[in-house]
Motif scaffolding. Structure first.
Motif: not given
Length: 396
Positions: A64-70, A131-134
Motif C-alpha cells: 500500500l505504501g508503494s502505491m502511495g495509499a498511506l 517510514r509510515m508513508a512507505s
C-alpha cells in the motif's frame, strides 16, 4: 439529429454518470487501487475473515505504501499529496474489498500520520512520516478507553512530568493496528490539558494485547494499548496542539474516508445481488425478472449512487478548504446507515446463500456494524447535526 441520438448509453454500473466528475488521474488512481484489491485481497479475504486473522499485514502495508495509499492526501515526507477526492476513491475501492483493509489505511494515514503531520515537530515528522508513508512502520491512534468512547474528554490516561521526561499511564481499547504498530499516537490528560504523545511501541511499559473473539472486522488487527509508567522524552509530545481539538480534527479526517469507504462495501453487496438476481431461477425464471426484486434493486441503486454523489460533493469541498466537521457528520451518518440497509437488502435477495462466505454480503454487513459506531456513533453525529441546526447543545 435528435437530442436523444447524442446521449451516452445507460450504464448500470454508473447510472448517474458520476465518472464524468473524474479526470484521468482520478480514474487512474481508482483503477490502480481496485486492481490491487482484486489481486491481493479478494481471493483471500473470506479465509482471513473466517480465521479472524490478517496474515501478512506488514507486507500488505508495504505494498500500500508503494502505491502511495498511506498518508495519501498529505504532502511531503514521502506522502503522495493526492486530492481529497482521490483519497476518497481509494477508500471506496479498499472497502469494497473489506472494511478491515480500509481501516488499516485510514488509521495509518488519517489518524496517526495526520496527527504527526499537522501537530508534530519537524523532528517528529522527519523521524516517522517517511517510514509510515512507505509502510515500513505501521501506526495506531490511541483515544478510545474502556470506559470512555463517545466522551473522550473524560479519559483517564494521564501523562505527568518527571524532570524533563513525561511518564504515561493508562489504557486504550479497540485500537486498529495496535499489536503490529511501531508507533502509537496516544492522547492523555496532563496538567496543561489533553496532549498527544508519539510513543514508540518498543518503549518499556508499553504493551498491545490483541482483541480476539470479534464477529466484525475479523480481517483486521484490533488491540488494547496498555501504558504502565511509560517514560518518554520531553520531545515526545505533539507541540502544536492542546485540547480535544487535536484528536477530533484527526477523527474528522478519518470520518471523511468512511463516507467513501462505506459506499464501497455497499457497492460490493449491490453488485453481488444484481449478479445473483440475473442467474438465480425460481418459478421458472431469474428472480431479477420479478417486480419485488427489481424494486429492491432500484432502491438500492438510488441510495448507493446518492451516497457516492454525496461523497464526491464533500470531497470537492475538502479540496477547496470549505468542508466543515458538521458536513462530515452528515456524510458518515447517511452513508453508513444506507450502506447497512443495502447490505441487508442484498442478503434477502441472495436468500440462504447470503450468509455464506462464498458471497461478500454477510461479511460486509457485519463489518459495517462496527463502522456504524466507530469514529462517532449514530447518536453522536445526530447530535452534532442537531446542535448545528438548532444552535442548542444536547450533549450534556
Amino acid at each position: 439529429m435528435s437530442a436523444s441520438s447524442t446521449l451516452p448509453p445507460f450504464d448500470p454500473a454508473d447510472p448517474l454518470g458520476l465518472d464524468d466528475l473524474l479526470d484521468d488521474e482520478d480514474l487512474s488512481i481508482r483503477d490502480t487501487v481496485r486492481s490491487w484489491a482484486a489481486e491481493r485481497v479478494l481471493p483471500y479475504v473470506a479465509e482471513w475473515y473466517e480465521t479472524g486473522e490478517l496474515p501478512g499485514i506488514r507486507e500488505l502495508a508495504r505494498e500500500l505504501g508503494s502505491m502511495g495509499a498511506l498518508g495519501m492526501s498529505l504532502s511531503g515526507y514521502g506522502c503522495a499529496g493526492a486530492s481529497a477526492v482521490q483519497y476518497g476513491l481509494a477508500c471506496l475501492e479498499l472497502e469494497a474489498a473489506d472494511s478491515g483493509i480500509r481501516s488499516l489505511v485510514s488509521v495509518q494515514g488519517s489518524l496517526a500520520m495526520y496527527a504527526v503531520h499537522r501537530f508534530g515537530s519537524g523532528e517528529q515528522k522527519q523521524t516517522w512520516l517517511p517510514r509510515m508513508a512507505s509502510g515500513e512502520v505501521i501506526g495506531c491512534f490511541g483515544l478510545t478507553e474502556p470506559d470512555h468512547g463517545s466522551d473522550p474528554a473524560s479519559m483517564r490516561t494521564y501523562a505527568r512530568r518527571d524532570g524533563a521526561d513525561w511518564v504515561l499511564t493508562g489504557r486504550k481499547t479497540w485500537i486498529t493496528n495496535g499489536s503490529v504498530a511501531g508507533v502509537a499516537v496516544v492522547w492523555a490528560r496532563t496538567e496543561e490539558g489533553i496532549r498527544g504523545f508519539v510513543v514508540p511501541t518498543d518503549s518499556p511499559g508499553f504493551s498491545a494485547p490483541e482483541i480476539k473473539h470479534k464477529w466484525s472486522l475479523r480481517a483486521s488487527v484490533t488491540s488494547e494499548l496498555v501504558m504502565d509508567d511509560v517514560r518518554l522524552p520531553a520531545d515526545a509530545v505533539l507541540p502544536e496542539v492542546t485540547g480535544l481539538k487535536g484528536p477530533l480534527s484527526c477523527l474528522s479526517h478519518a470520518r471523511y474516508g468512511i463516507v467513501w469507504g462505506s459506499m464501497g462495501a455497499a457497492r460490493a453487496c449491490f453488485e453481488a445481488a444484481v449478479d445473483y438476481a440475473r442467474t438465480r431461477e425460481q418459478f421458472g425464471r431469474p428472480i431479477g425478472g420479478f417486480q419485488l426484486t427489481q424494486a429492491k434493486l432500484a432502491d438500492m441503486a438510488v441510495e448507493l449512487h446518492k451516497g457516492i454523489l454525496l461523497a464526491h460533493h464533500l470531497g470537492r469541498r475538502m479540496d477547496a478548504g470549505r468542508l466543515r466537521p458538521e458536513q462530515i457528520s452528515f456524510g458518515k451518518l447517511n452513508n453508513v446507515r444506507e450502506a447497512i440497509e443495502i447490505c441487508r437488502t442484498a442478503r434477502t435477495i441472495l436468500g440462504a446463500n447470503g450468509i455464506s462466505l462464498e458471497y461478500p454480503v454477510m461479511r460486509h454487513a457485519t463489518n459495517l456494524e462496527s463502522v456504524l459506531t466507530y469514529e462517532g456513533t449514530v447518536e453522536m453525529h445526530q447530535l452534532v447535526l442537531g446542535k448545528a441546526l438548532t444552535g442548542l447543545d444536547a450533549f450534556r
